[in-house]
Design a protein around this motif. Structure first.
Motif, mmCIF file in Angstrom:
data_model
loop_
_atom_site.group_PDB
_atom_site.id
_atom_site.type_symbol
_atom_site.label_atom_id
_atom_site.label_comp_id
_atom_site.label_asym_id
_atom_site.label_seq_id
_atom_site.Cartn_x
_atom_site.Cartn_y
_atom_site.Cartn_z
ATOM 1 N N SER A 44 0.853 -1.174 0.000
ATOM 2 C CA SER A 44 0.000 0.000 0.000
ATOM 3 C C SER A 44 0.893 1.229 0.000
ATOM 4 O O SER A 44 1.908 1.255 0.709
ATOM 5 N N ASP A 47 0.983 6.556 2.263
ATOM 6 C CA ASP A 47 -0.007 7.556 2.680
ATOM 7 C C ASP A 47 -1.453 7.062 2.540
ATOM 8 O O ASP A 47 -2.385 7.832 2.656
ATOM 9 N N VAL A 48 -1.641 5.764 2.307
ATOM 10 C CA VAL A 48 -2.971 5.166 2.176
ATOM 11 C C VAL A 48 -3.192 4.222 3.353
ATOM 12 O O VAL A 48 -2.289 3.477 3.731
ATOM 13 N N ASP A 49 -4.400 4.244 3.934
ATOM 14 C CA ASP A 49 -4.662 3.474 5.152
ATOM 15 C C ASP A 49 -5.244 2.086 4.933
ATOM 16 O O ASP A 49 -5.677 1.451 5.886
ATOM 17 N N SER A 50 -5.273 1.595 3.716
ATOM 18 C CA SER A 50 -5.789 0.248 3.482
ATOM 19 C C SER A 50 -4.830 -0.508 2.572
ATOM 20 O O SER A 50 -4.082 0.088 1.801
ATOM 21 N N TRP A 51 -4.860 -1.834 2.678
ATOM 22 C CA TRP A 51 -3.970 -2.670 1.889
ATOM 23 C C TRP A 51 -4.550 -2.903 0.497
ATOM 24 O O TRP A 51 -5.753 -3.065 0.333
ATOM 25 N N ASP A 81 4.177 0.746 2.193
ATOM 26 C CA ASP A 81 4.123 -0.146 3.341
ATOM 27 C C ASP A 81 3.962 -1.551 2.778
ATOM 28 O O ASP A 81 3.300 -1.749 1.748
ATOM 29 N N LYS A 83 3.073 -5.687 3.903
ATOM 30 C CA LYS A 83 2.637 -6.650 4.920
ATOM 31 C C LYS A 83 2.872 -8.053 4.377
ATOM 32 O O LYS A 83 2.343 -8.438 3.343
ATOM 33 N N PRO A 95 6.891 -0.671 7.430
ATOM 34 C CA PRO A 95 6.330 0.606 6.968
ATOM 35 C C PRO A 95 7.325 1.435 6.158
ATOM 36 O O PRO A 95 8.534 1.369 6.378
#
Length: 111
Positions: A44, A47-51, A81, A83, A95
């Motif tokens: 991701s 600066d984006v909060d979802s995968w 980021d 995961k 991150p």
């Protein structure tokens, strides 16, 4: 009278199209030096909060191997980021990795 307007619109499109073509896929080498296979890799932009979707889909990266990973999201982005979901279902999040600057990432047991 309509001809100059259409010509102006065509010129604007020609100027706009090259900038859209500048967005390229981001490719980097992922090396798995951990003790576990990686069964999923989610990325991701930092600066984006979802995968985003699983980069590996139905594949996996065995321990001791490497693969070229391509993030083809069309963004002009370098910092992501990541995961990792390992074969034992444990997760590790790294991150804000600047993949353009490093061009590679190595997953180890210590990370």
């Amino acid at each position: 009278m309509k001809l100059p307007i259409l010509g102006g619109i065509a010129a604007l499109l020609l100027v706009a199209l090259p900038s859209a073509a500048l967005a390229e896929d981001l490719t980097f080498t992922l090396t798995n030096n951990s003790s576990y296979a990686v069964k999923s890799l989610f990325t991701s932009p930092a600066d984006v909060d979802s995968w985003e979707d699983d980069v590996f889909a139905d594949k996996y990266l065995p321990a001791g191997n490497y693969v070229e990973v391509t993030i083809g999201d069309g963004r002009e982005q370098c910092v992501y980021d990541m995961k990792f979901v390992l074969e034992d279902d444990s997760e590790f999040i790294e991150p804000a990795v600047d993949l353009c600057a490093v061009g590679e990432y190595t997953l180890t047991d210590a990370t």
